[in-house]
Design a protein around this motif. Structure first.
Motif, PDB file in Angstrom:
ATOM      1  N   ALA A   1       0.826  -1.216   0.000  1.00 27.08           N
ATOM      2  CA  ALA A   1       0.000   0.000   0.000  1.00 27.08           C
ATOM      3  C   ALA A   1       0.855   1.259   0.000  1.00 27.08           C
ATOM      4  CB  ALA A   1      -0.917  -0.006   1.217  1.00 27.08           C
ATOM      5  N   ALA A   2       2.021   1.204   0.661  1.00 27.35           N
ATOM      6  CA  ALA A   2       2.860   2.398   0.795  1.00 27.35           C
ATOM      7  C   ALA A   2       3.438   2.860  -0.540  1.00 27.35           C
ATOM      8  CB  ALA A   2       3.987   2.120   1.782  1.00 27.35           C
ATOM      9  N   VAL A   3       3.466   1.943  -1.537  1.00 25.94           N
ATOM     10  CA  VAL A   3       4.026   2.325  -2.839  1.00 25.94           C
ATOM     11  C   VAL A   3       3.240   3.490  -3.429  1.00 25.94           C
ATOM     12  CG1 VAL A   3       4.543   1.525  -5.169  1.00 25.94           C
ATOM     13  CG2 VAL A   3       4.862  -0.014  -3.235  1.00 25.94           C
ATOM     14  N   ALA A   4       1.939   3.507  -3.181  1.00 21.34           N
ATOM     15  CA  ALA A   4       1.097   4.575  -3.723  1.00 21.34           C
ATOM     16  C   ALA A   4       1.379   5.913  -3.056  1.00 21.34           C
ATOM     17  CB  ALA A   4      -0.367   4.207  -3.566  1.00 21.34           C
ATOM     18  N   GLN A   5       2.022   5.882  -1.896  1.00 23.41           N
ATOM     19  CA  GLN A   5       2.336   7.144  -1.199  1.00 23.41           C
ATOM     20  C   GLN A   5       3.690   7.703  -1.622  1.00 23.41           C
ATOM     21  OE1 GLN A   5      -0.285   8.019   0.521  1.00 23.41           O
ATOM     22  NE2 GLN A   5      -1.163   5.981   0.189  1.00 23.41           N
ATOM     23  N   GLU A   6       4.504   6.882  -2.295  1.00 28.29           N
ATOM     24  CA  GLU A   6       5.820   7.352  -2.713  1.00 28.29           C
ATOM     25  C   GLU A   6       5.673   8.495  -3.718  1.00 28.29           C
ATOM     26  OE1 GLU A   6       7.778   4.029  -4.447  1.00 28.29           O
ATOM     27  OE2 GLU A   6       7.835   2.861  -2.587  1.00 28.29           O
ATOM     28  N   PRO A   7       6.642   9.417  -3.734  1.00 32.63           N
ATOM     29  CA  PRO A   7       6.602  10.455  -4.773  1.00 32.63           C
ATOM     30  C   PRO A   7       6.746   9.829  -6.160  1.00 32.63           C
ATOM     31  CG  PRO A   7       8.685  10.509  -3.570  1.00 32.63           C
ATOM     32  CD  PRO A   7       7.781   9.579  -2.822  1.00 32.63           C
ATOM     33  N   ILE A   8       6.034  10.372  -7.104  1.00 35.95           N
ATOM     34  CA  ILE A   8       6.056   9.823  -8.464  1.00 35.95           C
ATOM     35  C   ILE A   8       7.363  10.217  -9.147  1.00 35.95           C
ATOM     36  CG2 ILE A   8       4.924   9.884 -10.713  1.00 35.95           C
ATOM     37  CD1 ILE A   8       2.323  10.524  -9.162  1.00 35.95           C
ATOM     38  N   PRO A   9       8.103   9.241  -9.682  1.00 30.99           N
ATOM     39  CA  PRO A   9       9.371   9.569 -10.350  1.00 30.99           C
ATOM     40  C   PRO A   9       9.131  10.516 -11.537  1.00 30.99           C
ATOM     41  CG  PRO A   9       8.984   7.191 -10.302  1.00 30.99           C
ATOM     42  CD  PRO A   9       7.795   7.823  -9.720  1.00 30.99           C
ATOM     43  N   PRO A  10      10.090  11.406 -11.797  1.00 33.74           N
ATOM     44  CA  PRO A  10       9.904  12.407 -12.855  1.00 33.74           C
ATOM     45  C   PRO A  10       9.658  11.795 -14.232  1.00 33.74           C
ATOM     46  CG  PRO A  10      12.036  12.685 -11.742  1.00 33.74           C
ATOM     47  CD  PRO A  10      11.343  11.562 -11.071  1.00 33.74           C
ATOM     48  N   ARG A  11      10.182  10.596 -14.443  1.00 33.44           N
ATOM     49  CA  ARG A  11      10.027  10.034 -15.791  1.00 33.44           C
ATOM     50  C   ARG A  11       8.586   9.592 -16.058  1.00 33.44           C
ATOM     51  NH1 ARG A  11      11.401   3.971 -16.562  1.00 33.44           N
ATOM     52  NH2 ARG A  11      11.663   3.135 -14.482  1.00 33.44           N
TER      53      ARG A  11
END
Lengths: 158, 203
Positions: free
Chosen positions: B58-68
């Motif tokens: 679930a925490a993956v969705a809270q990570e900042p989105i990579p610029p690419r």
């Protein structure tokens, strides 16, 4: 930015979560999401109505299936390093077991299980990704039975 | 009320866990689970499994989105790429055509490395193909005599690679100087030889 773009943008975190669980590799997951987004933007004109989110899940699931098919034809170069730092999210205990259990599943079963359990899609929405709904049900059942062999039998019987 | 003995299909158990069960079946399933601990354990295991999966990912969705994964950037790349590819194809075609047109005389009729190599190979083949005793090659010591005479029409000797011989070849030793004088005198004495001598000097 139009509504379509906004909807795609809003779905990116969930797509990353799904891709990560599907591949259990951060880099491959980001690649998959990127390919999904490029494809979605390119075929915006093909999307008429319905839920953008499940459409994106469909694209990602199909891309991953293609990826695995290509991978199966090639000789494998397995990485010696661990894919993910354990315990970066969630409890350390069980995290490895979950990944191992997921990795034992057939691709379609894994996708069905994750779409229902992790992404909270309804059976009907999953059926849009993988037709028909009876197939979704049987895949879900087999995924739960298969993945239960590993890991969480003990932790699941409190 | 609820029929406790009617067996619940497994699909309904899954639907119950996933919140997909119609509300009018809910009571029946719960009653079944209360009476059948084995199925209740399965349902609990599925729930625990779902919790573990969510805890892990679930925490993956809270990570900042990579610029690419930035949509604007991806859209730009997508729009730009076909034009670039087309431009590259046209440029390569035009360049290749021009190079071919202006360079068409460069190699025509000229001696290429391959042609020289081929000629050498044919010469070597002609030289050795008539030889029966030495089908491949002649040993070093025998080669001058082997090459001389009818094969090449030349008299060949090997140079002896010593300082004395080198100096002699350049007319540096007293004996060489004497020899040179002797040869000159002979040229002078013989008209044909003298003519040849002058001709060679002129050249």
């Amino acid at each position: 930015m139009n509504a379509f773009r906004n909807n795609v943008q809003a779905a990116i975190p969930a797509l990353r979560r799904y891709a990560r669980a599907l591949t259990r590799d951060a880099e491959i997951a980001n690649d998959l999401v990127q390919d999904t987004l490029v494809r979605a933007l390119r075929s915006e004109h093909l999307f008429h109505e319905g839920d953008v989110r499940s459409w994106l899940y469909t694209i990602l699931t199909n891309l991953n299936r293609n990826r695995l098919r290509t991978l199966a034809r090639r000789p494998t170069l397995a990485s010696i390093e661990e894919e993910d730092a354990p315990g970066t999210s969630g409890p350390v205990t069980g995290a490895r077991d979950i990944e191992r259990a997921l990795s034992t599943l057939v691709e379609d079963q894994r996708a069905a299980l994750l779409l229902v359990v992790l992404e909270g899609l309804s059976y009907r929405e999953v059926a849009e990704v993988q037709l028909p709904i009876g197939t979704v049900m049987s895949r879900l059942a087999r995924a739960r039975a298969g993945a239960g062999v590993f890991g969480w039998r003990a932790s699941a019987a409190p | 009320m609820v029929d406790r003995d009617a067996p619940i299909p497994e699909a309904e158990l899954h639907a119950y866990v996933d919140g997909e069960l119609p509300s009018n079946r809910r009571a029946a399933v719960e009653a079944w689970l209360a009476a059948h601990p084995q199925d209740a354990a399965r349902v609990a295991a599925w729930r625990a499994q779902a919790d573990l999966i969510n805890a892990r990912y679930a925490a993956v969705a809270q990570e900042p989105i990579p610029p690419r994964l930035d949509l604007d950037r991806l859209g730009r790349i997508d729009r730009r790429r076909p034009l670039l590819a087309l431009a590259a194809v046209v440029a390569a075609f035009v360049l290749g055509g021009l190079a071919g047109w202006f360079g068409r005389d460069t190699w025509a009729g000229g001696i290429s490395g391959l042609r020289v190599f081929t000629a050498d190979a044919i010469d070597a083949h002609k030289l050795y193909v008539v030889e029966v005793r030495h089908p491949v090659e002649v040993a070093g010591a025998n080669r001058p005599t082997w090459c001389s005479g009818s094969r090449s029409g030349l008299a060949m000797t090997c140079a002896r690679l010593s300082w004395r011989n080198w100096a002699q070849a350049r007319w540096r030793t007293p004996a060489a100087r004497r020899e040179r004088r002797r040869r000159r005198a002979r040229h002078v004495r013989r008209p044909v030889g003298r003519a040849l001598h002058h001709l060679l000097r002129a050249v």
